[in-house]
Scaffold this motif. Structure first.
Motif, mmCIF file in Angstrom:
data_model
loop_
_atom_site.group_PDB
_atom_site.id
_atom_site.type_symbol
_atom_site.label_atom_id
_atom_site.label_comp_id
_atom_site.label_asym_id
_atom_site.label_seq_id
_atom_site.Cartn_x
_atom_site.Cartn_y
_atom_site.Cartn_z
ATOM 1 N N GLN A 78 -7.956 16.444 4.211
ATOM 2 C CA GLN A 78 -6.877 15.950 5.051
ATOM 3 C C GLN A 78 -7.376 15.545 6.433
ATOM 4 N N HIS A 79 -8.364 16.260 6.979
ATOM 5 C CA HIS A 79 -8.806 15.931 8.335
ATOM 6 C C HIS A 79 -9.547 14.588 8.368
ATOM 7 N N PHE A 80 -10.128 14.170 7.250
ATOM 8 C CA PHE A 80 -10.715 12.833 7.176
ATOM 9 C C PHE A 80 -9.622 11.774 7.116
ATOM 10 N N LEU A 81 -8.604 12.027 6.293
ATOM 11 C CA LEU A 81 -7.492 11.079 6.184
ATOM 12 C C LEU A 81 -6.736 10.941 7.500
ATOM 13 N N ASP A 82 -6.638 12.033 8.249
ATOM 14 C CA ASP A 82 -5.955 11.974 9.545
ATOM 15 C C ASP A 82 -6.655 10.991 10.482
ATOM 16 N N VAL A 83 -7.983 11.019 10.494
ATOM 17 C CA VAL A 83 -8.742 10.068 11.318
ATOM 18 C C VAL A 83 -8.574 8.659 10.771
ATOM 19 N N ASN A 84 -8.544 8.516 9.454
ATOM 20 C CA ASN A 84 -8.318 7.215 8.817
ATOM 21 C C ASN A 84 -6.991 6.623 9.293
ATOM 22 N N LYS A 85 -5.962 7.446 9.314
ATOM 23 C CA LYS A 85 -4.643 6.977 9.752
ATOM 24 C C LYS A 85 -4.666 6.514 11.207
ATOM 25 N N VAL A 86 -5.370 7.265 12.046
ATOM 26 C CA VAL A 86 -5.448 6.882 13.459
ATOM 27 C C VAL A 86 -6.235 5.578 13.610
ATOM 28 N N ASN A 87 -7.361 5.476 12.905
ATOM 29 C CA ASN A 87 -8.199 4.277 13.014
ATOM 30 C C ASN A 87 -7.491 3.022 12.519
ATOM 31 N N ASN A 88 -6.579 3.184 11.562
ATOM 32 C CA ASN A 88 -5.914 2.024 10.959
ATOM 33 C C ASN A 88 -4.404 2.066 11.149
ATOM 34 N N ARG A 89 -3.967 2.661 12.243
ATOM 35 C CA ARG A 89 -2.536 2.827 12.491
ATOM 36 C C ARG A 89 -1.809 1.493 12.666
ATOM 37 N N HIS A 90 -2.542 0.441 12.952
ATOM 38 C CA HIS A 90 -1.925 -0.868 13.138
ATOM 39 C C HIS A 90 -1.684 -1.585 11.816
ATOM 40 N N MET A 91 -2.147 -1.023 10.684
ATOM 41 C CA MET A 91 -1.980 -1.645 9.376
ATOM 42 C C MET A 91 -0.793 -1.016 8.655
ATOM 43 N N SER A 92 0.042 -1.863 8.075
ATOM 44 C CA SER A 92 1.262 -1.366 7.418
ATOM 45 C C SER A 92 1.168 -1.364 5.894
ATOM 46 N N ASN A 93 0.067 -1.805 5.338
ATOM 47 C CA ASN A 93 -0.043 -1.922 3.875
ATOM 48 C C ASN A 93 -0.955 -0.862 3.266
ATOM 49 N N ILE A 94 -1.125 0.271 3.976
ATOM 50 C CA ILE A 94 -1.989 1.351 3.494
ATOM 51 C C ILE A 94 -1.134 2.559 3.128
ATOM 52 N N THR A 95 -1.363 3.106 1.935
ATOM 53 C CA THR A 95 -0.743 4.354 1.499
ATOM 54 C C THR A 95 -1.812 5.431 1.445
ATOM 55 N N TYR A 96 -1.562 6.571 2.091
ATOM 56 C CA TYR A 96 -2.553 7.651 2.161
ATOM 57 C C TYR A 96 -2.140 8.788 1.228
ATOM 58 N N ILE A 97 -3.085 9.247 0.429
ATOM 59 C CA ILE A 97 -2.823 10.350 -0.493
ATOM 60 C C ILE A 97 -3.963 11.360 -0.387
ATOM 61 N N CYS A 98 -3.626 12.606 -0.079
ATOM 62 C CA CYS A 98 -4.624 13.670 -0.034
ATOM 63 C C CYS A 98 -4.673 14.341 -1.407
ATOM 64 N N ASP A 99 -5.743 14.070 -2.134
ATOM 65 C CA ASP A 99 -5.880 14.613 -3.485
ATOM 66 C C ASP A 99 -7.347 14.528 -3.892
ATOM 67 N N ASP A 100 -7.743 15.423 -4.777
ATOM 68 C CA ASP A 100 -9.096 15.379 -5.340
ATOM 69 C C ASP A 100 -9.154 14.209 -6.313
ATOM 70 N N PHE A 101 -10.170 13.351 -6.180
ATOM 71 C CA PHE A 101 -10.218 12.163 -7.024
ATOM 72 C C PHE A 101 -10.359 12.523 -8.501
ATOM 73 N N THR A 102 -10.836 13.730 -8.826
ATOM 74 C CA THR A 102 -10.951 14.127 -10.222
ATOM 75 C C THR A 102 -9.608 14.549 -10.808
ATOM 76 N N LYS A 103 -8.607 14.716 -9.952
ATOM 77 C CA LYS A 103 -7.284 15.144 -10.413
ATOM 78 C C LYS A 103 -6.188 14.129 -10.089
ATOM 79 N N PHE A 104 -6.526 13.082 -9.379
ATOM 80 C CA PHE A 104 -5.550 12.079 -8.952
ATOM 81 C C PHE A 104 -4.900 11.393 -10.156
ATOM 82 N N GLN A 105 -3.588 11.207 -10.082
ATOM 83 C CA GLN A 105 -2.826 10.551 -11.145
ATOM 84 C C GLN A 105 -1.957 9.445 -10.557
ATOM 85 N N THR A 106 -1.855 8.331 -11.265
ATOM 86 C CA THR A 106 -0.970 7.250 -10.850
ATOM 87 C C THR A 106 -0.653 6.371 -12.046
ATOM 88 N N ASP A 107 0.540 5.804 -12.067
ATOM 89 C CA ASP A 107 0.928 4.856 -13.113
ATOM 90 C C ASP A 107 0.695 3.413 -12.671
#
Length: 355
Positions: A78-107
């Motif tokens: 999460q602390h990496f994603l928090d910096v990501n959000k600050v660095n790219n706060r001017h972008m509106s087309n980014i969705t942030y998800i805190c999850d282990d990539f080995t367990k991530f699920q999406t349709d």
């Protein structure tokens, strides 16, 4: 036995959310040059949907978001994603998800999945699962672009030697990707290149040389055989003239990824042994065989570099087809000395054929 998942989480939890933690290189000149290099190597992303695994502090996230329709940034810290959000706060087309990539699920289906050092953080037994998930997440014809580190010398810095790091060669990664089939599709590497900027700025040149960018495409498993399909067309009329029938034993020398082998088995019901010369071709052929249960029992593949040295003992063949292989042999006559054919009915075709 060490708990590598626990160690992986503890290691990354202890790392500050800064560039040096992401790339293991503290040279400030590296950031801009290396990021531009990776973005330039991506497939076209304009108006595309992108999934970024291991997004970290977002040095790629923001660059991709400038052109992509949308991007989903996934990281398990999460602390990496928090910096990501600050660095790219001017972008509106980014969705942030805190999850282990080995367990991530999406349709959702994506046009591009991108990652840096995904598999180096992944246990061997989890790699197949991860490749299968990438295939599920990608649209047909979509791309998987990733960056990995190969094996290092023994004297590299200790932070390269964490027990959860798995440094694999490009050849090994090619085998891993090509070894997974999902809904009739597989991933095939279309481009790969090591990093000029890693070599220029990294303090450890031996490590930098092994940094490689890969571009893989999701394709139907049948397309893996495309490079050998013309040989099937050339040989059809000759096979028909021979009167090949079920029960005949056919040897195809230099079968590549197996197009001619599958053609003979499916069209005539003959038993076919296909001989190829590289693990890459053997790997692709066996995968396709697994996806062809109706004829799989009629087919065998063998990888052998010096085919003229092969000796099949008492085994006897009705037809031998040689596909330009004799051009690469030191002594082509040895091939026929070691392989038996039925004296009363034996054919041998070599390519190129003249109609």
């Amino acid at each position: 036995m060490a708990d590598v998942d626990k160690d992986r989480k503890e290691f990354w939890s202890s790392q500050p959310a800064v560039l040096d933690s992401m790339v293991l290189c503290d040279n400030p000149l590296f950031q801009e040059a290396d990021t531009d290099y990776m973005v330039h190597y991506l497939p076209p992303i304009a108006n595309k949907s992108v999934l970024e695994l291991g997004a970290g502090i977002g040095r790629l996230t923001g660059e991709i978001a400038k052109k992509a329709k949308d991007i989903t940034a996934v990281d398990f810290m999460q602390h990496f994603l928090d910096v990501n959000k600050v660095n790219n706060r001017h972008m509106s087309n980014i969705t942030y998800i805190c999850d282990d990539f080995t367990k991530f699920q999406t349709d959702k289906k994506y046009d591009l999945v991108v990652s840096a050092w995904l598999f180096v953080n992944t246990k061997d037994e989890v790699v197949d699962k991860m490749i299968g998930l990438v295939l599920e997440w990608l649209q047909p014809g979509g791309y998987f672009t990733f960056r990995e580190s190969g094996p290092y010398d023994e004297d590299v810095p200790m932070r390269f030697k964490q027990n959860f790091f798995h440094h694999r060669t490009p050849f090994k990664l090619h085998q891993l990707l090509g070894g997974v089939v999902k809904d009739g599709h597989t991933l095939t590497i279309t481009r790969c290149k090591n990093s000029r900027f890693s070599m220029k700025y990294d303090h450890d040149i031996a490590a930098a040389v092994t940094e490689v960018f890969y571009v893989a495409k999701k394709v139907p498993i049948e397309l893996v055989l495309a490079s050998t399909l013309p040989l099937t067309t050339i040989s059809c009329s000759y096979l028909k003239k021979m009167g090949v029938v079920a029960g005949w034993q056919v040897l195809v020398v230099g079968c590549g990824t197996g197009a001619l082998v599958f053609h003979i088995a499916s069209t005539y019901g003959a038993d076919v042994l296909g001989v190829n010369f590289t693990i890459k071709d053997f790997n692709a052929a066996v995968i396709h065989q697994k996806c062809s249960p109706d004829i799989a029992s009629l087919i065998l593949f063998e990888m052998i570099v010096a085919v003229e040295e092969a000796d099949y003992g008492a085994e006897c063949f009705d037809v031998i087809l040689i596909q330009e292989t004799q051009l690469m042999m030191n002594d082509p006559t040895k091939l026929f000395a070691n392989i038996r054919v039925r004296i009363d009915l034996a054919y041998c075709l070599t390519y190129p054929c003249v109609a």
